[in-house]
Write an enzyme that holds these catalytic residues in place. Structure first.
Site, PDB file in Angstrom:
ATOM      1  N   GLU A   1      -0.676  -1.954   5.160  1.00  0.00           N
ATOM      2  CA  GLU A   1       0.211  -1.940   6.325  1.00  0.00           C
ATOM      3  C   GLU A   1       0.159  -0.603   7.048  1.00  0.00           C
ATOM      4  O   GLU A   1       0.374  -0.539   8.257  1.00  0.00           O
ATOM      5  CB  GLU A   1       1.649  -2.241   5.895  1.00  0.00           C
ATOM      6  CG  GLU A   1       2.640  -2.384   7.051  1.00  0.00           C
ATOM      7  CD  GLU A   1       3.176  -1.067   7.590  1.00  0.00           C
ATOM      8  OE1 GLU A   1       3.467  -0.983   8.805  1.00  0.00           O
ATOM      9  OE2 GLU A   1       3.297  -0.105   6.802  1.00  0.00           O
TER      10      GLU A   1
ATOM     11  N   ASP B   1       0.826  -1.205   0.000  1.00  0.00           N
ATOM     12  CA  ASP B   1       0.000   0.000   0.000  1.00  0.00           C
ATOM     13  C   ASP B   1       0.863   1.259   0.000  1.00  0.00           C
ATOM     14  O   ASP B   1       2.028   1.243   0.398  1.00  0.00           O
ATOM     15  CB  ASP B   1      -0.958   0.008   1.189  1.00  0.00           C
ATOM     16  CG  ASP B   1      -0.245  -0.158   2.526  1.00  0.00           C
ATOM     17  OD1 ASP B   1       0.788  -0.854   2.580  1.00  0.00           O
ATOM     18  OD2 ASP B   1      -0.727   0.397   3.533  1.00  0.00           O
TER      19      ASP B   1
END
Length: 398
Positions: free
Chosen positions: A145, A87
């Site tokens: 995350e 991400d």
């Protein structure tokens, strides 16, 4: 043993030969970042690459947009999991490079594009040599995350670690020079919690404060009191941080507002201290707010746990990386109050999390993580791949 060394040498030669391709993947991902819980195209890209390498056991939509791919060796043996996150962050990319982000307000400012590219490169190399392995390799490509509750916990709940014996993860590190690998046992990253406090006072005219219940004054006292938790309530031999990052209230210079909102974070290692700090925050807010005639609410979110590297698995990394890269290249992994949801994996399985230096003499690689000009020396991707394959063939090599 000699056969393992020979096979590993062949693998590392292949990694070097394929390095330009890995860089191309990293730059593509850097140009097309996606925020946490929105990584649809990134997940599709990863799954397509794995399929093109020849992986057949590919699970998608694990814990959100997570992907799990399993590679079975020729014979039975342990199962090792390797993880990469993918991400991005809500930051405008300010780099003047050909591969800068094409998505306004979103960029890979923490190296997750590099983590993913390196694990893809590792995956491509491993499948060509699966008959040299005794056991299985599980590739964990993880979303989200950056934002609690994160992607790791959800992937675990969806079975990502089922049957796994050991788990390892790597993170690029712009604070360390290229070639250095940080390894360390024990607690290395903190638990992260978030709190939001709303103070409901009574608005009024700035010239008549006695007729109001001023949430700004109350909030100011709360800010000051919260800073005394660590210095006066936590054992000085323990570590803790209480930081306020948001204080919002009012819109006019001569008006006492109705409400104030405070937001902050708590960082700890010790689980008991973690609970103690929460109770202290709740007690302080209650005492000050009610003492001045206001009401309040607290929204408290427990985020990621503290990251604990298991001693035996960390000692293994220390030895393997010293063999592969030289003892002088393996440096102590600094303990910090940053957080990582890889901690969830290490709560479930033994393993270790290490960091790969990514800065060189070019100041463009010196910016800290989460900076709008963050960038890396892409040779760090190759080092990450070699580290991962060193682990795999040392534990599973036939």
């Amino acid at each position: 043993m000699e056969q393992i060394k020979q096979t590993l040498a062949e693998v590392h030669t292949e990694l070097e030969d394929n390095f330009a391709e890995v860089v191309e993947w990293r730059r593509y991902l850097h140009q097309h970042p996606e925020l946490s819980f929105q990584e649809t195209e990134t997940a599709r890209f990863i799954a397509e690459k794995l399929s093109s390498f020849g992986y057949e056991n590919i699970q998608t939509n694990i814990g959100g947009y997570g992907i799990v791919a399993t590679l079975a060796g020729k014979a039975a043996g342990p199962t090792i999991a390797l993880r990469a996150d993918f991400d991005a962050l809500p930051i405008e990319d300010e780099k003047e490079t050909a591969y800068r982000s094409k998505t306004a307000g979103v960029m890979h400012a923490c190296g997750h594009d590099g983590h993913t590219a390196a694990l893809l490169g590792t995956a491509k190399a491993l499948i060509k040599h699966k008959d040299s392995l005794n056991g299985k390799v599980v590739l964990l490509f993880q979303p989200a995350e950056e934002v609690p509750p994160g992607g790791a916990k959800a992937m675990i709940e969806d079975g990502a670690l089922d049957g796994v014996d050991y788990v390892y993860g790597a993170h690029l590190n712009s604070a360390a020079p290229l070639g250095k690998i940080g390894v360390g046992k024990g607690f290395k990253m903190a638990a992260v919690d978030k709190f939001a406090i709303t103070i409901q006072g009574k608005g009024g005219h700035g010239a008549a404060p006695h007729e109001a219940v001023d949430p700004i004054v109350i909030g100011s006292d709360i800010v000051s009191a919260l800073q005394k938790i660590v210095s006066r309530r936590v054992n000085p031999l323990e570590s803790a941080v209480v930081t306020l990052g948001v204080f919002q209230s009012g819109q006019a210079f001569n008006v006492i507002p109705d409400t104030a909102r405070l937001e902050g974070t708590v960082r700890t290692f010790n689980a008991d201290i973690r609970q103690q700090v929460r109770k202290q925050i709740e007690s302080i807010v209650a005492g000050i707010a009610t003492g001045f005639g206001a009401t309040y609410s607290i929204d408290y979110l427990h985020g990621y746990p503290a990251l604990y590297n298991h001693p035996e698995e960390t000692a293994l990394l220390q030895r393997l990386f010293a063999e592969e890269f030289g003892e002088e290249q393996v440096i102590p992994l600094e303990t910090g109050m940053g957080a990582e949801d890889f901690a969830y994996y290490l709560q479930e399985k033994p393993g270790s999390f290490f960091k790969v230096g990514s800065r060189n003499e070019d100041t463009a690689t010196h910016y800290p993580h989460h900076h709008p000009k963050f960038d890396i020396d892409e040779q760090a991707l190759l080092i990450t791949e070699k580290a991962f394959t060193k682990i795999v063939f040392s534990l599973l090599g036939s």
